[in-house]
Design a protein around this motif. Structure first.
Motif, mmCIF file in Angstrom:
data_model
loop_
_atom_site.group_PDB
_atom_site.id
_atom_site.type_symbol
_atom_site.label_atom_id
_atom_site.label_comp_id
_atom_site.label_asym_id
_atom_site.label_seq_id
_atom_site.Cartn_x
_atom_site.Cartn_y
_atom_site.Cartn_z
ATOM 1 N N GLY A 13 37.129 42.548 37.002
ATOM 2 C CA GLY A 13 37.297 43.429 38.154
ATOM 3 C C GLY A 13 36.854 44.834 37.803
ATOM 4 O O GLY A 13 37.176 45.331 36.716
ATOM 5 N N ALA A 14 36.083 45.451 38.701
ATOM 6 C CA ALA A 14 35.650 46.836 38.480
ATOM 7 C C ALA A 14 36.033 47.699 39.677
ATOM 8 O O ALA A 14 35.285 48.565 40.117
ATOM 9 N N ILE A 35 33.569 42.120 33.746
ATOM 10 C CA ILE A 35 32.933 41.151 34.651
ATOM 11 C C ILE A 35 33.432 41.453 36.062
ATOM 12 O O ILE A 35 34.646 41.583 36.269
ATOM 13 N N SER A 37 32.696 40.526 40.365
ATOM 14 C CA SER A 37 31.889 39.802 41.345
ATOM 15 C C SER A 37 31.132 40.764 42.257
ATOM 16 O O SER A 37 30.168 40.365 42.903
ATOM 17 N N GLY A 43 35.061 48.302 43.528
ATOM 18 C CA GLY A 43 36.078 47.420 44.126
ATOM 19 C C GLY A 43 36.146 47.625 45.628
ATOM 20 O O GLY A 43 35.166 48.023 46.264
ATOM 21 N N GLN A 90 28.992 38.674 38.833
ATOM 22 C CA GLN A 90 29.447 37.437 38.181
ATOM 23 C C GLN A 90 30.906 37.181 38.559
ATOM 24 O O GLN A 90 31.744 38.074 38.463
ATOM 25 N N VAL A 92 34.355 35.046 37.940
ATOM 26 C CA VAL A 92 35.063 34.178 36.987
ATOM 27 C C VAL A 92 35.680 33.022 37.766
ATOM 28 O O VAL A 92 36.500 33.235 38.651
ATOM 29 N N GLY A 129 42.460 42.487 42.132
ATOM 30 C CA GLY A 129 42.690 43.080 43.451
ATOM 31 C C GLY A 129 43.273 42.136 44.479
ATOM 32 O O GLY A 129 44.074 41.237 44.153
ATOM 33 N N GLY A 149 39.951 44.986 56.942
ATOM 34 C CA GLY A 149 39.276 45.441 55.720
ATOM 35 C C GLY A 149 37.823 45.003 55.683
ATOM 36 O O GLY A 149 36.987 45.666 55.067
ATOM 37 N N SER A 177 43.310 53.968 58.762
ATOM 38 C CA SER A 177 42.136 54.253 57.951
ATOM 39 C C SER A 177 40.912 53.511 58.507
ATOM 40 O O SER A 177 39.813 54.068 58.609
ATOM 41 N N ALA A 330 45.339 52.533 45.665
ATOM 42 C CA ALA A 330 44.347 52.778 44.618
ATOM 43 C C ALA A 330 44.867 53.693 43.510
ATOM 44 O O ALA A 330 44.579 53.467 42.332
ATOM 45 N N SER A 333 46.887 51.752 41.225
ATOM 46 C CA SER A 333 46.021 50.816 40.501
ATOM 47 C C SER A 333 45.345 51.513 39.320
ATOM 48 O O SER A 333 45.218 50.942 38.233
#
Ligand SMILES: Cc1cc2nc3c(=O)[nH]c(=O)nc-3n(C[C@H](O)[C@H](O)[C@H](O)COP(=O)(O)OP(=O)(O)OC[C@H]3O[C@@H](n4cnc5c(N)ncnc54)[C@H](O)[C@@H]3O)c2cc1C
Length: 487
Positions: A13-14, A35, A37, A43, A90, A92, A129, A149, A177, A330, A333
């Motif tokens: 997760g990024a 890694i 996706s 994110g 990528q 997982v 996430g 979302g 939002s 966030a 997080s």
């Protein structure tokens, strides 16, 4: 053949949590693999337009962009000097414990013809996430119905709107939002409908005061709503989406504090082409569940991974951060990711994590207050018809599920799945899993951990092609020695 790599710390997760975890671990000198996706870091919260086409985004429409830029500078510096290897795009699909750590298998998130990779890790930080939580309602399978979302993500990623005339409904400040983002992007918002009352916040004002920036954000949205004349209605729900082949309108009704419809308050709104629903978020728990972490049910009814104050789960060496430990936004997080990345790197040499003072508790108390003020209405089932689709993939109706409950004693979502195919289709219960869990718990009960866990637990965390499975040959190289990583 499948590429095989290894690192001391692997982060999945990024998003806000993953970026912070990766930067913290790399700054402590660990060899790090990330890694994700997604095609580029950010994110859900910091999703933005393609950096190839728009390299210098000023963060317009984003909150906390300065924090993001700071994390990206550290992340990019670690990539540049080889401390961090980053694998975007990528997914997982499998995580397993190995003799000395963990092994992950990935496949390309989009069908690009690329190969998956196999990654071995001494320490694993999962930051996967969450995604929008949905409830069924008549007409929610019509083209034009989206997750709230999903609408926001579409605007952030593409800089354009998925429709012209919107209705946003569900519960929670996130709806504000989304609606503000639509209006600022040039769309018409015909109404925002929240099932909760703003007075629900009154018992929680102390917790709300701990995070004053949220009040400022709220004031900002109020300004946008006033400028664009967006109607905002509380204690109101969308009871039906209308249309023959696509969305044409909605039916709304006022509800009491349990979600019971107040008859005589029904209204019809026409001229709508897009409806966005959001009932909170569902943490993405497939990988933690596959690795057998201890879980619990959070105040919002979500299944979450249990962690200690270092963000370490019940599985030694496995750290969790961000929405998968509880939906809290966030900023929380980022703090959790920073703790997890630091703890993972330090634990390589058995170094204790120095005590730190941060605002995690303030954010967690705010999140608990938000969940209490914006619950999923207890009797949402009352708005359904027998022919409302509960599971859109397998086309199982509420009536069919109810029949299985009443006559075949389907007391959890797994049994309901076996009896009716609810959650057995393409999404594997990601969309209908929460509703099915509520249904099997009964009208007044919270969804059980057993039901929620059975929708999160899957042998494969995401779809994988046969080609990628076939490429899984060759031995896995040993993980890097512990001495490679610094104290
Ligand atoms: C669509 C959407 C919009 C949101 N917008 C807002 C908002 O405007 N304001 C707000 O306060 N909160 C918002 N949230 C809540 C929000 O997600 C966060 O508070 C924050 O982004 C959480 O950070 P995170 O790092 O835990 O997860 P995320 O930001 O969700 O990042 C998780 C990352 O992990 C990746 N991932 C997941 N599973 C895998 C896998 N198996 N393999 C590889 N990669 C994987 C995902 O692609 C993603 O990049 C939104 C949530 C969603 C779902």
């Amino acid at each position: 053949m499948n590429r095989i790599i290894s690192a001391a710390v692997v982060v999945v997760g990024a998003g806000p949590a993953g970026l912070a975890a990766a930067a913290a671990a790399a700054d402590r000198g660990a060899s790090v693999v990330v890694i994700d996706s997604g095609g580029q870091p950010g994110g859900q919260y910091w999703r933005h337009r393609s950096e190839r086409t728009f390299p210098d985004s000023d963060g317009a429409g984003h909150h906390g962009w300065k924090t993001y830029r700071g994390l990206r500078r550290r992340f990019d510096a670690a990539v540049a000097d080889g401390r961090l290897r980053y694998f975007p795009g990528q997914q997982v699909w499998m995580a397993q414990q190995a003799e000395d750590g963990f092994v992950l298998r990935t496949s390309p998130a989009v069908d690009s013809g690329a190969q998956g990779i196999t990654v071995s890790a001494l320490k694993l930080v999962l930051c996967t996430g969450g995604y929008d939580r949905q409830l069924p309602v008549p007409g929610w399978d019509l083209p034009g119905v989206m997750a709230a979302g999903g609408i926001q993500g579409f605007i952030k990623a593409n800089g354009m709107l998925p429709g012209k005339r919107f209705v946003i409904a569900g519960t929670g400040p996130f709806l504000l939002s989304v609606a503000a983002g639509i209006a600022e992007a040039g769309g018409k918002v015909l109404g925002v409908y929240d099932s909760a009352a703003l007075t629900n916040w009154v018992p929680h004002l102390h917790a709300a005061a701990l995070v004053p920036e949220k009040a400022l954000e709220g004031a900002e949205y109020a300004g946008v709503f006033a400028r664009h004349r967006i109607p905002y209605r509380t204690r109101t729900v969308v009871t039906e989406v209308l249309g023959a082949d696509c969305v044409e309108g909605v039916r709304t009704a006022k509800v009491d504090n349990r979600g019971r419809i107040r008859h005589g308050t029904e209204r019809t709104i026409r001229g709508v082409d897009t409806v966005g629903f959001g009932w909170g978020f569902t943490p993405q728990l497939e990988l933690p569940a596959a690795l057998g972490v201890q879980t619990s049910v959070d105040t919002d009814g979500s299944l979450v991974g249990t962690v200690n104050d270092r963000q370490e789960s019940s599985v030694p060496g496995l750290f969790l951060a961000g929405e998968i430990t509880g939906v809290g936004g966030a900023a929380l997080s980022v703090l959790e990711g920073d703790t997890a990345g630091t703890a993972a790197a330090l634990s390589l040499a058995g170094t204790p994590v120095p005590p730190r003072r941060d605002r995690k508790n303030a954010y967690r108390r705010f999140a608990a207050a938000m969940h209490a003020a914006h619950p999923v209405p207890a009797v949402w089932l009352q708005w359904q018809r027998q022919d409302t689709l509960l599971c859109r993939c397998e086309e199982v109706t509420v009536g069919e599920a109810q029949h299985a409950l009443d006559t075949l004693e389907a007391s959890d979502s797994r049994t309901l799945k076996s009896l009716t195919r609810t959650g057995m289709g393409w999404c594997q219960g990601r969309v209908c899993g929460f509703a099915a869990s509520c249904l099997t718990a009964g009208q007044n009960a919270a969804p059980s951990e057993v039901s929620l866990a059975s929708t999160a637990k899957r042998p494969l965390a995401s779809p994988v092609s046969i080609g990628n499975l076939a490429a899984l040959t060759g031995p896995i190289d040993p993980p890097p020695s512990r001495t490679e990583s610094p104290a």
